[in-house]
Design an enzyme around this catalytic site. Structure first.
Site, PDB file in Angstrom:
ATOM      1  N   PRO A 223      49.223 -35.982  -8.213  1.00 29.33           N
ATOM      2  CA  PRO A 223      48.678 -35.064  -9.214  1.00 29.33           C
ATOM      3  C   PRO A 223      47.186 -34.899  -8.989  1.00 29.33           C
ATOM      4  O   PRO A 223      46.449 -35.884  -8.879  1.00 29.33           O
ATOM      5  CB  PRO A 223      48.964 -35.786 -10.537  1.00 29.33           C
ATOM      6  CG  PRO A 223      48.982 -37.236 -10.176  1.00 29.33           C
ATOM      7  CD  PRO A 223      49.530 -37.306  -8.776  1.00 29.33           C
ATOM      8  N   MET A 224      46.730 -33.658  -8.925  1.00 30.69           N
ATOM      9  CA  MET A 224      45.305 -33.384  -8.695  1.00 30.69           C
ATOM     10  C   MET A 224      44.894 -32.203  -9.556  1.00 30.69           C
ATOM     11  O   MET A 224      45.403 -31.084  -9.354  1.00 30.69           O
ATOM     12  CB  MET A 224      45.039 -33.070  -7.217  1.00 30.69           C
ATOM     13  CG  MET A 224      45.280 -34.215  -6.265  1.00 30.69           C
ATOM     14  SD  MET A 224      44.991 -33.703  -4.552  1.00 30.69           S
ATOM     15  CE  MET A 224      46.461 -32.687  -4.262  1.00 30.69           C
ATOM     16  N   ALA A 225      44.014 -32.443 -10.501  1.00 27.77           N
ATOM     17  CA  ALA A 225      43.549 -31.359 -11.371  1.00 27.77           C
ATOM     18  C   ALA A 225      42.911 -30.264 -10.533  1.00 27.77           C
ATOM     19  O   ALA A 225      42.037 -30.520  -9.701  1.00 27.77           O
ATOM     20  CB  ALA A 225      42.548 -31.898 -12.388  1.00 27.77           C
TER      21      ALA A 225
ATOM     22  N   GLN B 144      53.189 -35.087 -15.531  1.00 23.74           N
ATOM     23  CA  GLN B 144      52.299 -36.188 -15.914  1.00 23.74           C
ATOM     24  C   GLN B 144      51.580 -35.869 -17.224  1.00 23.74           C
ATOM     25  O   GLN B 144      50.984 -34.803 -17.371  1.00 23.74           O
ATOM     26  CB  GLN B 144      51.261 -36.453 -14.816  1.00 23.74           C
ATOM     27  CG  GLN B 144      50.433 -37.699 -15.113  1.00 23.74           C
ATOM     28  CD  GLN B 144      49.349 -37.966 -14.094  1.00 23.74           C
ATOM     29  OE1 GLN B 144      48.333 -37.273 -14.081  1.00 23.74           O
ATOM     30  NE2 GLN B 144      49.553 -38.953 -13.242  1.00 23.74           N
TER      31      GLN B 144
ATOM     32  N   CYS C 190      42.937 -41.485 -14.488  1.00 24.37           N
ATOM     33  CA  CYS C 190      41.884 -40.473 -14.429  1.00 24.37           C
ATOM     34  C   CYS C 190      40.564 -41.056 -14.932  1.00 24.37           C
ATOM     35  O   CYS C 190      40.473 -41.471 -16.092  1.00 24.37           O
ATOM     36  CB  CYS C 190      42.264 -39.252 -15.248  1.00 24.37           C
ATOM     37  SG  CYS C 190      40.995 -37.959 -15.194  1.00 24.37           S
TER      38      CYS C 190
ATOM     39  N   GLY D  63      45.666 -43.622  -2.021  1.00 23.01           N
ATOM     40  CA  GLY D  63      44.251 -43.772  -1.728  1.00 23.01           C
ATOM     41  C   GLY D  63      43.922 -43.648  -0.261  1.00 23.01           C
ATOM     42  O   GLY D  63      44.394 -44.441   0.557  1.00 23.01           O
ATOM     43  N   ASP D  64      43.135 -42.623   0.088  1.00 25.19           N
ATOM     44  CA  ASP D  64      42.592 -42.445   1.433  1.00 25.19           C
ATOM     45  C   ASP D  64      43.662 -42.233   2.497  1.00 25.19           C
ATOM     46  O   ASP D  64      43.486 -42.655   3.645  1.00 25.19           O
ATOM     47  CB  ASP D  64      41.713 -43.639   1.833  1.00 25.19           C
ATOM     48  CG  ASP D  64      40.531 -43.848   0.903  1.00 25.19           C
ATOM     49  OD1 ASP D  64      40.173 -42.899   0.183  1.00 25.19           O
ATOM     50  OD2 ASP D  64      39.974 -44.958   0.891  1.00 25.19           O
TER      51      ASP D  64
ATOM     52  N   GLY E 195      47.146 -37.102  -1.699  1.00 22.72           N
ATOM     53  CA  GLY E 195      46.441 -36.138  -2.529  1.00 22.72           C
ATOM     54  C   GLY E 195      45.591 -35.214  -1.699  1.00 22.72           C
ATOM     55  O   GLY E 195      46.061 -34.203  -1.175  1.00 22.72           O
ATOM     56  N   ARG E 196      44.306 -35.563  -1.549  1.00 26.00           N
ATOM     57  CA  ARG E 196      43.381 -34.688  -0.832  1.00 26.00           C
ATOM     58  C   ARG E 196      43.820 -34.428   0.603  1.00 26.00           C
ATOM     59  O   ARG E 196      43.542 -33.359   1.157  1.00 26.00           O
ATOM     60  CB  ARG E 196      41.975 -35.295  -0.873  1.00 26.00           C
ATOM     61  CG  ARG E 196      41.328 -35.234  -2.255  1.00 26.00           C
ATOM     62  CD  ARG E 196      40.025 -36.000  -2.319  1.00 26.00           C
ATOM     63  NE  ARG E 196      40.229 -37.450  -2.284  1.00 26.00           N
ATOM     64  CZ  ARG E 196      39.261 -38.350  -2.280  1.00 26.00           C
ATOM     65  NH1 ARG E 196      37.993 -37.942  -2.271  1.00 26.00           N
ATOM     66  NH2 ARG E 196      39.528 -39.638  -2.284  1.00 26.00           N
TER      67      ARG E 196
END
Length: 340
Positions: A27-29, A82, A113, A211-212, A233-234
């Site tokens: 999930p990424m705003a 979420q 968050c 993460g990463d 994510g990213r």
């Protein structure tokens, strides 16, 4: 009650999906909206997670089933909704409403968050009062027969992840996702995958590591931490093919034409999902931060792509890369054709 993706009332969505190889879209705003989720799902993501939704907003804020943060794209399955909040009764009502409006495959509690605007209302603040988080999970579990999970960080400013994960599992969480930083770290430093491994070894429920993770190779290496799967994510922004690589083992890098065509398709999906803005045109402004990441090896495009306003602007910017490439292989041609 409708259970998506072929579920029955006694089946576990997470257990069934984790029986398959692959990774999860985080999930990424501002990023993991319906168009991005659709592209990730098509490339084989185990499941996707919506941008976080305020429980109070769903229950008390006058939101409706048209809320874009929760609204699925046509035919969407394998999507987890979420929620964030800090009041058990409100979370329970929000679960009921989200299930009725958005047909999720499962529900997730945001405990990670670190953004200041959510302080005191849930998110990473719950890491300071984990007993409240346990009550929230119990309330959510009591309101649905779907799986309920939680996404945490290691702690507020120190690592309490094992303790918190064990409490969440005891409260009924079907799965726990761990981002390997504390809230105080925000997104600085490196994610601590040794800490994530300790959590995975300490609870009986599946643990997803986060993460990463920027590539399929990194994701495969992180599985050595004993996690059930990896969340990306990213590293998935402008790169839905990372899910294909992990789901199928097909690590073939997409060529420039496939990247350009997918970027244009993302723009078209965005326009179709959101419709016209106040000016009467489907705006591409939210995609300005995303589109250049599809073509990182064409930095000369960035100045143009960060100024696009319409789908036509995107198509004009990408036109030099949309023509068939004489060296394109059969795999790329087939994927590009299916994306149109």
């Amino acid at each position: 009650m409708r259970y998506p993706d072929g579920m029955t009332s006694g089946s576990s969505f997470y257990a069934r999906r984790l029986a398959q190889p692959g990774a999860v879209l985080a999930p990424m705003a501002g990023y993991s909206d319906a168009p991005m989720r659709q592209l990730a799902a098509e490339q084989g993501a185990l499941w996707t997670v919506s941008e976080m939704i305020s429980a109070r907003g769903l229950v008390l804020g006058g939101e409706s089933e048209k809320l874009t943060l929760g609204r699925p794209y046509p035919g969407e399955t394998r999507r987890v909704v979420q929620l964030f909040g800090a009041e058990p009764d409100i979370l329970a009502q929000a679960v009921t409403r989200a299930e009725a409006w958005f047909a999720p495959a499962a529900l997730d509690l945001n405990m990670g968050c670190p953004v200041p605007k959510v302080r005191g209302r849930g998110g990473a603040c719950l890491l300071q009062t984990p007993e409240v988080a346990y009550a929230l999970v119990q309330a959510m579990r009591g309101a649905t027969r779907l799986d309920v999970s939680a996404k945490i960080r290691l702690g507020w400013d120190t690592d309490r992840s094992v303790e918190i994960a064990q409490g969440l599992a005891a409260a009924g969480a079907a799965l726990i996702t761990v981002h390997g930083r504390t809230s105080a770290q925000r997104y600085t430093g490196e994610a601590d995958w040794e800490a994530i491994a300790r959590v995975a070894a300490s609870v009986a429920v599946p643990v997803i590591g986060s993460g990463d993770v920027r590539s399929a190779e990194q994701a495969r290496a992180r599985l050595q931490a004993g996690v059930a799967a990896v969340m990306i994510g990213r590293g998935a922004v402008g790169n839905p093919w990372v899910f294909r690589a992990l789901a199928t083992g097909d690590g073939a890098a997409p060529g420039v034409r496939e990247r350009a065509r997918t970027a244009l398709r993302h723009a078209r999906l965005h326009a179709a999902f959101y419709g016209p803005d106040r000016s009467g045109l489907p705006s591409m402004r939210p995609l300005r931060k995303v589109l250049p990441q599809y073509l990182p090896e064409q930095p000369e495009l960035r100045d143009t792509l960060v100024q696009v306003n319409t789908v036509e602007d995107v198509e004009r910017a990408l036109a030099p890369f949309l023509a068939p490439e004489p060296w394109a292989g059969e795999h790329e041609e087939a994927v590009a054709a299916s994306a149109m």
